[in-house]
Design a protein around this motif. Structure first.
Motif, PDB file in Angstrom:
ATOM      1  N   TYR A  97       0.494   4.736  -8.747  1.00  0.00           N
ATOM      2  CA  TYR A  97       0.804   4.186 -10.058  1.00  0.00           C
ATOM      3  C   TYR A  97      -0.407   3.568 -10.747  1.00  0.00           C
ATOM      4  O   TYR A  97      -0.564   3.685 -11.960  1.00  0.00           O
ATOM      5  N   VAL A  98      -1.225   2.875  -9.971  1.00  0.00           N
ATOM      6  CA  VAL A  98      -2.281   2.103 -10.641  1.00  0.00           C
ATOM      7  C   VAL A  98      -3.656   2.761 -10.565  1.00  0.00           C
ATOM      8  O   VAL A  98      -4.606   2.264 -11.167  1.00  0.00           O
ATOM      9  N   ARG A  99      -3.787   3.877  -9.836  1.00  0.00           N
ATOM     10  CA  ARG A  99      -5.132   4.332  -9.519  1.00  0.00           C
ATOM     11  C   ARG A  99      -5.945   4.783 -10.725  1.00  0.00           C
ATOM     12  O   ARG A  99      -7.173   4.794 -10.677  1.00  0.00           O
ATOM     13  N   SER A 100      -5.296   5.118 -11.826  1.00  0.00           N
ATOM     14  CA  SER A 100      -6.066   5.492 -13.017  1.00  0.00           C
ATOM     15  C   SER A 100      -6.842   4.308 -13.579  1.00  0.00           C
ATOM     16  O   SER A 100      -7.827   4.482 -14.267  1.00  0.00           O
ATOM     17  N   HIS A 101      -6.314   3.117 -13.319  1.00  0.00           N
ATOM     18  CA  HIS A 101      -6.912   1.945 -13.946  1.00  0.00           C
ATOM     19  C   HIS A 101      -7.526   0.978 -12.932  1.00  0.00           C
ATOM     20  O   HIS A 101      -8.365   0.177 -13.298  1.00  0.00           O
ATOM     21  N   THR A 102      -7.050   1.075 -11.699  1.00  0.00           N
ATOM     22  CA  THR A 102      -7.312  -0.030 -10.772  1.00  0.00           C
ATOM     23  C   THR A 102      -7.568   0.496  -9.368  1.00  0.00           C
ATOM     24  O   THR A 102      -6.952   1.471  -8.937  1.00  0.00           O
ATOM     25  N   GLU A 103      -8.437  -0.223  -8.655  1.00  0.00           N
ATOM     26  CA  GLU A 103      -8.773   0.156  -7.285  1.00  0.00           C
ATOM     27  C   GLU A 103      -8.132  -0.839  -6.307  1.00  0.00           C
ATOM     28  O   GLU A 103      -8.108  -2.036  -6.580  1.00  0.00           O
ATOM     29  N   LEU A 104      -7.602  -0.325  -5.202  1.00  0.00           N
ATOM     30  CA  LEU A 104      -7.038  -1.218  -4.186  1.00  0.00           C
ATOM     31  C   LEU A 104      -8.054  -1.451  -3.073  1.00  0.00           C
ATOM     32  O   LEU A 104      -8.655  -0.507  -2.566  1.00  0.00           O
ATOM     33  N   VAL A 105      -8.220  -2.701  -2.673  1.00  0.00           N
ATOM     34  CA  VAL A 105      -9.127  -3.062  -1.586  1.00  0.00           C
ATOM     35  C   VAL A 105      -8.307  -3.761  -0.507  1.00  0.00           C
ATOM     36  O   VAL A 105      -7.549  -4.684  -0.812  1.00  0.00           O
ATOM     37  N   PHE A 106      -8.419  -3.325   0.719  1.00  0.00           N
ATOM     38  CA  PHE A 106      -7.566  -3.848   1.788  1.00  0.00           C
ATOM     39  C   PHE A 106      -8.303  -4.849   2.660  1.00  0.00           C
ATOM     40  O   PHE A 106      -9.394  -4.569   3.152  1.00  0.00           O
ATOM     41  N   VAL A 107      -7.738  -5.991   2.860  1.00  0.00           N
ATOM     42  CA  VAL A 107      -8.264  -6.994   3.790  1.00  0.00           C
ATOM     43  C   VAL A 107      -7.268  -7.127   4.937  1.00  0.00           C
ATOM     44  O   VAL A 107      -6.150  -7.607   4.728  1.00  0.00           O
ATOM     45  N   PRO A 108      -7.641  -6.675   6.119  1.00  0.00           N
ATOM     46  CA  PRO A 108      -6.688  -6.678   7.240  1.00  0.00           C
ATOM     47  C   PRO A 108      -6.200  -8.081   7.576  1.00  0.00           C
ATOM     48  O   PRO A 108      -6.927  -9.058   7.425  1.00  0.00           O
ATOM     49  N   SER A 109      -4.973  -8.141   8.051  1.00  0.00           N
ATOM     50  CA  SER A 109      -4.383  -9.430   8.412  1.00  0.00           C
ATOM     51  C   SER A 109      -4.883  -9.898   9.771  1.00  0.00           C
ATOM     52  O   SER A 109      -5.449  -9.125  10.541  1.00  0.00           O
ATOM     53  N   VAL A 110      -4.652 -11.155  10.031  1.00  0.00           N
ATOM     54  CA  VAL A 110      -4.950 -11.715  11.353  1.00  0.00           C
ATOM     55  C   VAL A 110      -3.666 -12.324  11.899  1.00  0.00           C
ATOM     56  O   VAL A 110      -3.045 -13.140  11.225  1.00  0.00           O
ATOM     57  N   ASN A 111      -3.283 -11.895  13.073  1.00  0.00           N
ATOM     58  CA  ASN A 111      -2.047 -12.396  13.688  1.00  0.00           C
ATOM     59  C   ASN A 111      -0.861 -12.338  12.724  1.00  0.00           C
ATOM     60  O   ASN A 111      -0.050 -13.244  12.646  1.00  0.00           O
ATOM     61  N   GLY A 112      -0.821 -11.249  11.940  1.00  0.00           N
ATOM     62  CA  GLY A 112       0.344 -11.019  11.091  1.00  0.00           C
ATOM     63  C   GLY A 112       0.282 -11.682   9.733  1.00  0.00           C
ATOM     64  O   GLY A 112       1.161 -11.441   8.899  1.00  0.00           O
ATOM     65  N   LEU A 113      -0.729 -12.545   9.510  1.00  0.00           N
ATOM     66  CA  LEU A 113      -0.786 -13.225   8.215  1.00  0.00           C
ATOM     67  C   LEU A 113      -2.149 -12.979   7.566  1.00  0.00           C
ATOM     68  O   LEU A 113      -3.029 -12.351   8.141  1.00  0.00           O
ATOM     69  N   VAL A 114      -2.301 -13.507   6.342  1.00  0.00           N
ATOM     70  CA  VAL A 114      -3.511 -13.240   5.575  1.00  0.00           C
ATOM     71  C   VAL A 114      -4.733 -13.880   6.261  1.00  0.00           C
ATOM     72  O   VAL A 114      -4.685 -15.028   6.700  1.00  0.00           O
ATOM     73  N   ASP A 115      -5.793 -13.107   6.312  1.00  0.00           N
ATOM     74  CA  ASP A 115      -7.073 -13.605   6.817  1.00  0.00           C
ATOM     75  C   ASP A 115      -7.790 -14.267   5.642  1.00  0.00           C
ATOM     76  O   ASP A 115      -8.474 -13.611   4.850  1.00  0.00           O
ATOM     77  N   THR A 116      -7.594 -15.555   5.484  1.00  0.00           N
ATOM     78  CA  THR A 116      -8.077 -16.222   4.266  1.00  0.00           C
ATOM     79  C   THR A 116      -9.595 -16.201   4.170  1.00  0.00           C
ATOM     80  O   THR A 116     -10.143 -16.104   3.072  1.00  0.00           O
ATOM     81  N   ALA A 117     -10.277 -16.256   5.298  1.00  0.00           N
ATOM     82  CA  ALA A 117     -11.747 -16.228   5.254  1.00  0.00           C
ATOM     83  C   ALA A 117     -12.235 -14.882   4.741  1.00  0.00           C
ATOM     84  O   ALA A 117     -13.073 -14.797   3.838  1.00  0.00           O
ATOM     85  N   ALA A 118     -11.651 -13.809   5.301  1.00  0.00           N
ATOM     86  CA  ALA A 118     -12.048 -12.477   4.842  1.00  0.00           C
ATOM     87  C   ALA A 118     -11.687 -12.288   3.378  1.00  0.00           C
ATOM     88  O   ALA A 118     -12.439 -11.674   2.610  1.00  0.00           O
TER      89      ALA A 118
END
Lengths: 456, 515, 456, 515
Positions: free
Chosen positions: C180-201
């Motif tokens: 849906y968004v790829r014409s306008h926007t790029e997705l960047v993935f930051v892997p989770s840590v122990n199931g939750l967001v890796d805030t440092a990354a």
């Protein structure tokens, strides 16, 4: 446990609301309201009932779980009839009667409940067309009650006390009628010949005490009475009425009893758009001609058209309300109460959907498949038909020559997911063919029965 | 909507539904018997209306909206009818082919679920009534009363007293079906009038009993909402005379779990599942009745009986002393399942809450109605009531000439029901209200506000009330059209004949002369 | 064959009516109306379709017969989730949405369709309470579309083109969003840590191109994000928006994302009173604060309260209609069309029935049974949990140590009428526990899994 | 009814439903993780309304009656929407747990019935469109258009032309979603205006195509009801330029079995199951879309695909070139089953009857509307139309000053819908009518009579029309309340804040400043 005792069905269980309301009444506790009930009559503690399922999800699971132990007639090939018929119920019927407006209404006046009156007036009007009669009641409980009442009416109208039962009649129906009329009226049975009325024997039994000749067509065995006119003439010559019990579903293709002289026609409307419901979806109709002598003896409600203060507008209301027990208590005609209005609305939607062509097609389909089933089954070695009359929907198989009992046949075929019919005698099976039974289903029955009778 | 009568919507040729057609082989088989049928063949199809399916739907949906169901209004005005909430989950539960498409004579093994539900419901009602055995066969309250009177008759007959005991005693504030059923069963009916306080008159009862007494058939609390506190004495007096006592518990809502028929010594009682046990009123049925009896009456219960065995539930068609069939098969199955689900949603403490809150609501309503000038609650002055109250507008009528019936019609303009009472109008200008447990305080307040508003209108603008309804699909009806045999039209065909054929319907037209 | 060609769905197939109508149009046959369609483009003869079932009874039997080949989740113990949840649907919900009035309405004006506008306004208002946000759209198709649109909005609002995906996210959802968004926007993935967001990354990846940080809570694996405030602050410091995808059913007992700084909250409403429907009963919500910058970027319809010419009366209407594609075609925001209004009404009835206490009870029940299931299953030899975060409704089982694959487990347990979960990796099973799963069901699963893993 | 907003009905403490409670063992397990949850626990329960169950029912049933469904009115005024009969039997069919309670990821063996229905429906739609393969995944017509444009994009990308082909051509009378979806997918949109006769302008198309052309996206017949007879040439021109052609068949009702997308050479087309295939409009969804494509586009269809094998139906999640997911799982299952049942109720000859009678009805209606003074049907003068017509009240407006919108609102007083058209109003004072095959001649006559009546009112009593509605629950709405950010209230909480808190909602209150 729920962390609240407020029940969704009982809004005022909210404690603060109870306090507020008590204050208005001046009472200090709900116990005050029961002051008239002596302590000696009180239940001590709580009733001994099973633990409830307070969460709706759990309740639904419990009851549905129980129902799922059943296997419905949709899961087998069912040739069961004998008073409950597996006709197709059009979806529009359920759509209408499941509407909260009809489902939860009750006894409103013709103003705020105009729609209910209209729907039931239309039902009785369409029944009138099917039966060629001008007066049809708002449904009573069921066909059994309708028949019992019709016969009681005949007693009152003629002032006589004997009823001649001339057709093969469902024993349950006879039981009901006996219970109902025996205080006032005696039943006399004239056995049938080859499945239809023995007109000679009937003539011999008619006398000045005879209130009515009661026939059933289709009979308990599905036989279509062909001597209607003769029977009517005999009855009328003796000053008796002809009461005909029937199933209205046949009258798209068959001449209705009024055309050959019936005075009161009565029966069950389950066939007209009501599911089988384990035998518990019923409505009774009573139809008479537009004669006050008859009408004033009807205990049920009758809805009529009425003009209103606006020119050209149709209103509705209760016809001759003062004949009913609501008005007159024991001086009324029998009684009237909550009966089967919603099923009447269902039958109305059914007839409106089917129309003349649908009813005619249905009658022909049932007649044709019945004839096919009779011919095919009678072709099996050891199987014969109970009689040679023309049949609608039901007929009797005589298994005597096969050496097997009807019960044995039923047991054997159930194992093959076939319900072959209702056992009505040691070697007799009452087989029912509705429009939902195709020739393919019949062929399956024929082949299963053939195989079973060949065994051993 | 200004929706015509369905016959007026007909277009020849339109179809509402198509039907399964006979296969060639079946047509051929029919041909072989066509001779036999020839005299029976209908000459022309019945003159039913012809509509496309969507028009059928539109017609019925439109007229459905011209109806005021309990789901739509604050339905406390249909007193004695116990208009309570019919839970939607029960509708969901029953709409399965596992119930709707069961045949009563199919293999018992394939009916275990429904038999169990019937059996459990019987057990629950036995516990609620304190009685020994229960039949759920009847299709309504009056039919259950019939079953009870029939059992009473059979009981006396089995004791050889069938001929002798030919009188049934009831009270004027008991439901009229008690009197009517007794009469239909061949009994003479004796009706007791209330004492000065509106309580059933125990002296009148003493005077009425005799060796001819077959039974007392009585409602309690009566339609007035008054509980007969001498009920046990009533039963004793009848028992001593050799009669039986039957308790009309059509409306047991206010005393569920509070007191039981057995406690007062009754031999029989009945309940309406469509009142106390919440099955919907369905525009006037199907309802369902439960007949509960003591041990000595149990052999007379209608056939068949459901029995629990180690191998499962079985059906006993025997019952030698049984009165036989009162109704087809087992009873109104969808309503029995609904009632069972309702009981199981509440349990013992919930049922007691039902009673207590219904009674609280009723007395709260009573306190508010009493404050409306012109309204009163006759009898048992200063006493509390149980489940309902029969009120009177007599004072308002005297002041304004506006009758209770006129007020009722005007109430419909406010989207509310309102019911006067059964005949005879012992209470002058009566109206009967019953709030049950289902309506909240706010809703009761709303109802009373409408009632007070109409009472004010009756004083300030009586013509407005007298000419009501103003807000409904139809206007005031001419009742003569309904009571005059020359004018009444009970079907559309009859209407066409009487009003448009130019020929008056007379008996001469009818095919039979009678008697 | 039917002895009539008049179809119940097509009234004007009556031949005489056709003639009458043709006469009014001046045409001689229906063929005239097709004059603009060149013969070369015409279908010759009839389409090649199966024979129809003209009789409704036969049609119903045919389609129901096909459906009866299915076995529903009511017939097994189902731990399946992954985007479709087996929550209980109160009967009142179906009662309301099956009403013809709602079912067959469409695009009427706020006058004749006042009820539809009110029902949907109430739905959005109740969602607003659940989410603590002031603006909620009339449902879009589903949660996937809502999320894709929310992220596209973020791009338009910020004028930036990068979206950071920071949670464990359902791969189907990622696929949809990417499309849906790829014409306008790029997705960047930051892997989770122990199931939750890796805030440092996450902090390291945020930059001036970042339109939004997108997190899911509960995550694809059911993990409840505990660093919401930190993530929000990080995003806002970078001038980016925080877009939170979620399931609203949790918010009777859990703090909604708005409370810790979410700018756009979006997701799926299937849990709120919509049956599983083979995955096809869906509605998407997008909630924002009452800020025109956000609101004017919403493509869906928004219903608002409006005063009328009568003092004190509430009317309803479309808020800021001119932002939509109906008004502006390609200049509108994305597009709007027939979406999921009826499911919105369903969710409204659901929330109205549940009320605050119901939603709170439900949240607690699910949390408790999830915790119980995690503890019991993790106690089996060879089984461990995918992470140690707190979970709502779903969690991952790691079967590596058992020597069995997830697919083997599924196959084995299906034979016991248990659907143990969704395979999301060779040794990973996503297990779902709704309020319909009791501890007894969980015990059954534990015992079956224990037995299976012991085998061989 | 004058039914309040649900929040106004709340009584603290009332419950609408009770919920399954955690067992002690589960409570204990929760206790063990409560620490982890502590920061997540909601401080106070959400401020949802609190109502007993019956009051919830009453609320929603009452407001349902304030709605005009296709079942209730002669619904031919919502032109382009194809308001046809949604057969009730299809509702009966879908309301089984065998569909409603299926999970898409359960054992394939337990899904054979639903997979077969999806597969058969795909086959039927392939035959109806003449295309090679069909996906039923999308949830509405616009979503199907999106799927089509996404496949077009993927197709060009797979040919290395993704960057080059960045233009999509459409016409002004094609549905706006074609333009909107193309834009959302990153394309530049070129909109063609009609020629002098109202037909799409082929010269304008020739001028528009170029090597940048990705696709033509076009409706035919257009919203005007006019069929573009040069449609094959349109497709050819685009094909010759290397573009693809996508056919918006949202409304294919008038040409079912008459002409097919494949015949004109289209590469893609889509249908709305909730228009042509009778699934109910459901107050605005769920609908369902079908995307049908030619063989060369088939590899790009959304995942998953249902395949028929000897061992039964299986699901293929593969599809390397697939655009992936446009919507969850398989699509709107209840609508697919309804559409299947509808197709099977009609068959090939029935579908053709649908088209023929819809077109007959439309041209009959056209003939009648043209007779109303002040009404006209612009474009293609003297030509017949297919499924609908965009009419104009321009003449009436000039005579009376009454706009089409005002007439529409007044029509609601007659219990009828009426729709103007999509913006922009190329046709002045437009109104768009589409009778479909579902309404009888009588009903069409009834609708036209109401229309003529309102037109007469506009001349004789314009104020009556201008001040409408007079017959509805509500009265004229103040549109400024909906367009002014300071006044709009999109939720009840927002309304409370803006109108009753004394504090105006400002951005400053919001927790975040943007961008």
């Amino acid at each position: 446990m729920q962390n609240s005792t407020v029940h969704p069905y009982i809004p005022n269980t909210v404690p603060s609301v109870i306090e507020e309301m008590l204050a208005v009444t001046g009472a200090t506790s709900i116990e005050d309201f029961y002051e008239d009930i002596p302590q000696s009559l009180r239940v001590k503690g709580l009733l001994n009932l099973p633990e409830p399922f307070l969460a709706e999800a759990e309740l639904e699971e419990h009851v549905t779980g129980l129902l799922n132990k059943n296997r419905s007639t949709r899961e087998v090939i069912s040739f069961l009839g004998a008073g409950v018929y597996n006709h197709y119920v059009p979806s529009v019927v359920d759509e209408v009667i499941n509407r909260s407006e009809f489902l939860t209404a009750y006894a409103g006046e013709p103003y705020e409940d105009h729609g209910r009156f209209q729907a039931l007036f239309e039902y009785t009007s369409m029944m009138g067309e099917l039966l060629n009669m001008d007066v049809v009641n708002v449904p009573t409980y069921d066909g059994m009650q309708a028949t019992a009442t019709a016969l009681a009416m005949a007693g009152r109208i003629t002032g006589r006390s004997k009823i001649i039962v001339a057709s093969d009649t469902n024993p349950d129906l006879v039981s009901k009628v006996t219970d109902y009329v025996r205080s006032h009226t005696e039943l006399v049975f004239v056995p049938s010949v080859n499945g239809l009325v023995d007109t000679a024997a009937l003539a011999a039994r008619l006398d000045a005490d005879t209130a009515a000749v009661w026939i059933q067509t289709p009979s308990f065995h599905g036989g279509l009475e062909t001597s209607g006119q003769v029977i009517a003439d005999l009855a009328h010559e003796a000053g008796a009425l002809l009461v005909v019990g029937t199933d209205p579903i046949a009258y798209g293709s068959i001449t209705p009893p009024a055309d050959w002289g019936a005075d009161i026609v009565c029966g069950e409307i389950q066939s007209l758009g009501i599911h089988q419901w384990f035998g518990g979806g019923r409505g009774g109709f009573i139809a008479v001609h537009d004669d006050p002598k008859f009408i004033m003896e009807m205990p049920s409600r009758l809805f009529g058209l009425a003009s209103t203060s606006v020119e050209g507008e149709y209103g509705f209301g209760d016809v001759a309300w003062d004949r009913t027990s609501f008005a007159l208590r024991e001086e009324g005609k029998e009684w009237v109460g909550t009966a089967a209005a919603l099923w009447g609305i269902a039958a109305g939607v059914y007839l409106a959907s089917m129309g003349p062509t649908g009813m005619s097609d249905l009658g022909n389909t049932v007649l044709a498949r019945t004839a096919y089933a009779q011919a095919q089954l009678a072709g099996i070695d050891g199987v014969s038909l109970g009689d040679s009359a023309a049949h609608f929907r039901e007929f009797v198989l005589d298994l005597s020559a096969s050496g097997k009992t009807a019960a044995e046949v039923v047991t054997a075929l159930r194992a093959l997911n076939i319900e072959p019919g209702v056992v009505i005698g040691e070697h007799n099976l009452l087989v029912c063919v509705t429009e939902r039974i195709t020739t393919a289903h019949i062929d399956t029955l024929v082949s299963a029965l053939t195989d079973f009778l060949k065994e051993k | 909507w200004d929706e015509p009568i369905i016959f007026e919507l007909s277009t020849p040729g339109e179809r509402g539904i198509l039907v399964s057609q006979a296969e060639p082989a079946a047509v051929e088989a029919l041909g072989a018997v066509e001779d036999q049928l020839s005299s029976l063949r209908r000459a022309s199809a019945p003159a039913l209306p012809e509509l496309a399916q969507m028009r059928v739907v539109r017609h019925y949906l439109r007229i459905s909206q011209e109806n005021l169901g309990a789901d739509f209004n604050v339905d406390i005005g249909q007193g004695t009818c116990t208009m309570k909430y019919s839970p939607k989950v029960n509708e969901t539960i029953i709409r399965t082919p596992k119930l709707a498409e069961l045949h009563p004579l199919q293999d018992e093994a394939s009916l275990q679920g429904v038999l169990e539900i019937f059996w459990r419901t019987e057990q629950a009602i036995a516990e609620i009534s304190g009685m020994h055995a229960v039949s759920l066969q009847t299709q309504g309250g009056s039919a259950a009363i019939w079953a009870n009177i029939s059992m009473i008759r059979a009981f006396h007959e089995s004791n050889g007293e069938g001929e002798v005991r030919d009188e049934v005693i009831t009270t004027i504030f008991s439901h009229p079906s008690n009197a009517a059923c007794a009469k239909a069963a061949g009994f003479k009916v004796i009706t007791l009038m209330p004492d000065a306080n509106g309580y059933p008159d125990i002296e009148a009862l003493r005077a009425a009993v005799s060796p001819r007494t077959a039974a007392l058939m009585i409602t309690n609390p009566e339609d007035t909402g008054i509980y007969n506190h001498k009920i046990r004495e009533f039963v004793q007096i009848v028992h001593e005379a050799g009669g039986l006592a039957a308790y009309d518990q059509a409306n047991a809502n206010g005393i569920l779990g509070i007191t039981r028929a057995s406690d007062a010594g009754f031999d029989l009682c009945h309940f309406n599942l469509h009142k106390t046990f919440s099955t919907p009123h369905a525009s006037g049925g199907p309802g369902a009745g439960a007949s509960a009896v003591s041990e000595r009456l149990a052999p007379f219960l209608p056939n068949p009986r459901i029995e629990k065995t180690d191998a499962g539930f079985t059906v006993n068609y025997g019952g030698e002393k049984s009165i036989g069939k009162v109704a087809p098969f087992f009873g109104v199955a969808p309503n029995v399942v609904r009632a069972y689900a309702w009981i199981m949603a509440l349990g013992a403490s919930g049922l007691r809450q039902v009673a207590e809150i219904a009674v609280l609501n009723n007395n709260y309503l009573l306190a508010l109605v009493r404050q409306i000038p012109g309204a009163s609650a006759p009898y048992a002055t200063g006493k509390h009531r149980i489940e309902q109250v029969r009120y009177s507008w007599q004072e308002l009528f005297e002041d304004t000439g506006i009758s209770s019936e006129e007020i009722g019609i005007r109430m419909s303009d406010y989207g509310m029901h309102y019911w006067t009472s059964h005949h005879p109008y012992l209470v002058p200008q009566p109206f009967t209200l019953e709030p049950t447990e289902s309506y909240s305080k706010t809703e009761i307040d709303e109802y009373v506000a409408a009632l007070a508003q109409v009472a004010t209108e009756a004083r300030e603008n009586p013509e407005l009330v007298r000419s009501a309804p103003h807000n409904q699909t139809v206007h005031q009806i001419d009742h003569d059209d309904l009571d005059d045999p020359a004018r009444w039209a009970i079907t559309w065909r009859s209407y066409q004949k009487k009003y448009f054929s130019g020929v008056e319907a007379t008996l001469a037209e009818e095919p039979v002369s009678v008697g």
